[in-house]
Design an enzyme around this catalytic site. Structure first.
Site, PDB file in Angstrom:
ATOM      1  N   GLY A 106     -19.620 -60.718 -12.502  1.00  0.00           N
ATOM      2  CA  GLY A 106     -18.896 -61.869 -11.962  1.00  0.00           C
ATOM      3  C   GLY A 106     -19.497 -63.219 -12.280  1.00  0.00           C
TER       4      GLY A 106
ATOM      5  N   SER B 195     -24.432 -58.703 -16.253  1.00  0.00           N
ATOM      6  CA  SER B 195     -23.509 -59.082 -17.321  1.00  0.00           C
ATOM      7  C   SER B 195     -22.265 -59.723 -16.726  1.00  0.00           C
ATOM      8  CB  SER B 195     -23.108 -57.840 -18.114  1.00  0.00           C
ATOM      9  OG  SER B 195     -22.240 -57.059 -17.325  1.00  0.00           O
ATOM     10  N   LYS B 196     -21.337 -60.026 -17.635  1.00  0.00           N
ATOM     11  CA  LYS B 196     -20.080 -60.652 -17.214  1.00  0.00           C
ATOM     12  C   LYS B 196     -19.395 -59.845 -16.111  1.00  0.00           C
ATOM     13  CE  LYS B 196     -18.972 -62.910 -21.489  1.00  0.00           C
ATOM     14  NZ  LYS B 196     -18.449 -62.738 -22.790  1.00  0.00           N
ATOM     15  N   ARG B 197     -19.562 -58.529 -16.189  1.00  0.00           N
ATOM     16  CA  ARG B 197     -18.894 -57.670 -15.197  1.00  0.00           C
ATOM     17  C   ARG B 197     -19.402 -57.916 -13.776  1.00  0.00           C
ATOM     18  NH1 ARG B 197     -20.226 -52.810 -17.985  1.00  0.00           N
ATOM     19  NH2 ARG B 197     -20.438 -54.148 -19.776  1.00  0.00           N
TER      20      ARG B 197
END
Ligand code: GLU
Length: 478
Positions: free
Chosen positions: A254, A250-252
């Protein structure tokens, strides 16, 4: 039947790695079957869809080499078609208007929760009488259009990846909303599951290849195909891409857009190559470094895994390195110039071209990413360099000042060559009576400001071409 597949991104965000990988599998499948790869932009969510996301998706697919044969088709251009199809289902009595208020649905769900039941619509408006409908309309309640789903239906399909999959009608959440904000005479905005099916039928899609996160939509969509009197296509649900902890990438982690990989210094060929390997294994004897064209020749779903595919940065770095190492120096130089410019290094891309190519020849084989070149060559872009503590210590050792003074004195006025550089070192070793190791290490400290880095002689030649070797050695012995 000819193969027609599609990638159908929603422009509610940048091109994501998961969508890009699904696009890769569709593209490879189309290539392998001499089929057609179609791009459809699913922009029915007017609030969250943005033209800049559409642009990012188109640019990202092109950057990766995932050229499409038809499209882009935009769903917002096709509302009339969807509404006509809903009308068809209304006429056949397969869908109906439901007038529930949000608070009524909430109460229904709260009761289900209290009874430990899964949330579902209880089909309460399926058989309204004309009087009830008239009363709701008179109240001014907005309607949604719901598609009837029978609890005792069993929906079975043979998935290209997962084999036989079956769902029960009763697990699909009750009669499904296919359009919002309708009233007695209009239809309102058609919703995702419905428009996907209408489009896939209209575009003649033969295989629906998409991420596993869509698997729960498939039984609902199969029922819609039947209702619309269409042939059900083959479905293939590709495994999710997981991060190192085994959770969905996911976005987490990076990466939000495929262009983040470009910023990080990856090549599109390497990303496309790596994405093909995320869930698919090449045939026996095939090298892991391949182009999309090569993979397309042998791609099949027999070799696609059911299990989630772990995103492995080390492997991606290795693959990217393979592409960088095989790249001709002039081409790699072209790619590196923007990264050096971005880092603020001062050079003239035209007049320094030969020097830059020499630099690339020195560092190219050590790169895993284009961005690695920024740090690796930082010591070469200024007349002087700030020595590290280690390098300073080296420069303070006995005999070093004498040796470097002798080196400095021996640098010829004409450009240094590899041979003359080596001769100078040997001469100083002999005349100053010092060890070769000491001269080399001290020379590296004096010239590059560090005890580690790319080839010493080549670095010296690069500095010499600018006249900075003398400046630096003079500084080191001062
Ligand atoms: N628009 C959906 C998405 O972006 C894809 C739908 C589909 O492939 O059926 O996830």
């Amino acid at each position: 039947m000819s193969v027609r597949v599609r990638i159908a991104p929603s422009p509610t965000g940048n091109l994501h790695i998961g969508t890009a990988r699904t696009a890769v599998f569709n593209w490879l499948y189309a290539k392998n079957n001499g089929g057609t790869f179609i791009l459809r932009i699913e922009d029915t969510d007017l609030e969250r869809s943005k033209p800049e996301f559409t642009q990012n998706i188109l640019d990202g697919l092109k950057w990766l080499g995932l050229n499409w044969d038809e499209g882009p088709v935009f769903q917002t251009d096709r509302t009339d078609l969807y509404q006509a199809k809903i009308q068809e289902l209304l006429d056949k009595g397969l869908v109906y208007r439901a007038y529930d208020l949000p608070e009524e649905l909430e109460t229904m769900r709260a009761r289900q929760k209290a009874r430990n039941e899964a949330p579902r619509y209880d089909n309460r408006h399926r058989n309204l009488t004309p009087d009830q409908i008239a009363a709701f309309e008179a109240e001014g309640r907005p309607a949604v259009i719901r598609f009837k789903i029978e609890d005792d239906r069993e929906i079975i399909w043979t998935d290209l990846v997962r084999g036989n999959v079956s769902w029960k009608g009763r697990d699909l959440g009750g009669d499904m909303v296919i359009a919002r904000a309708a009233d007695a005479s209009t239809i309102g905005a058609p919703l995702y599951n419905f428009v996907v099916v209408v489009d896939d039928i209209d575009m003649g899609i033969s295989q629906v290849i998409r991420g596993e996160d869509h698997i729960a939509n498939t039984p609902k969509q199969i029922l819609l195909y039947e209702a619309l009197g269409a042939t059900v296509p083959t479905f293939g649900h590709t495994p999710l891409i997981l991060n190192e902890k085994g959770a969905k990438l996911s976005k987490r982690d990076g990466v939000t857009s495929i262009f983040d990989f470009q910023k990080m210094g990856y090549l599109p060929e390497a990303i496309a190559n790596y994405m093909s390997l995320l869930g698919w294994s090449p045939i026996e004897g095939m090298n892991e470094i391949f182009s999309l064209e090569e993979a397309g020749k042998v791609f099949s779903f027999d070799r696609v895994n059911k299990a989630g595919a772990k995103f492995d940065w080390d492997k991606l770095n290795w693959i990217n390195g393979q592409y960088l190492h095989a790249m001709p120096v002039p081409q790699l130089t072209d790619l590196l110039i923007p990264y050096w410019q971005e880092a603020g290094y001062v050079f003239d891309a035209v007049n320094d071209r030969l020097w830059l190519e020499q630099l690339v020849a020195v560092i190219g084989a050590s790169l895993a990413k284009l961005t690695d070149a920024v740090e690796m060559s930082a010591y070469l872009f200024n007349p002087t360099v700030m020595p590290t503590d280690e390098a300073l210590k080296q420069l303070g050792l006995d005999g070093v000042t004498g040796a470097l003074t002798a080196v400095l004195a021996a640098i010829p006025a004409e450009p240094l060559t590899e041979e003359s550089a080596k001769e100078i070192i040997n001469l100083v070793v002999k005349e100053n009576g010092v060890k070769k190791g000491l001269v080399m290490k001290s020379l590296r400290a004096g010239l590059t400001g560090s005890l580690h880095g790319p080839d010493l002689i080549q670095s010296w030649l690069l500095l010499n071409a600018k006249g900075w070797d003398k400046t630096r050695l003079a500084g080191a012995i001062a």
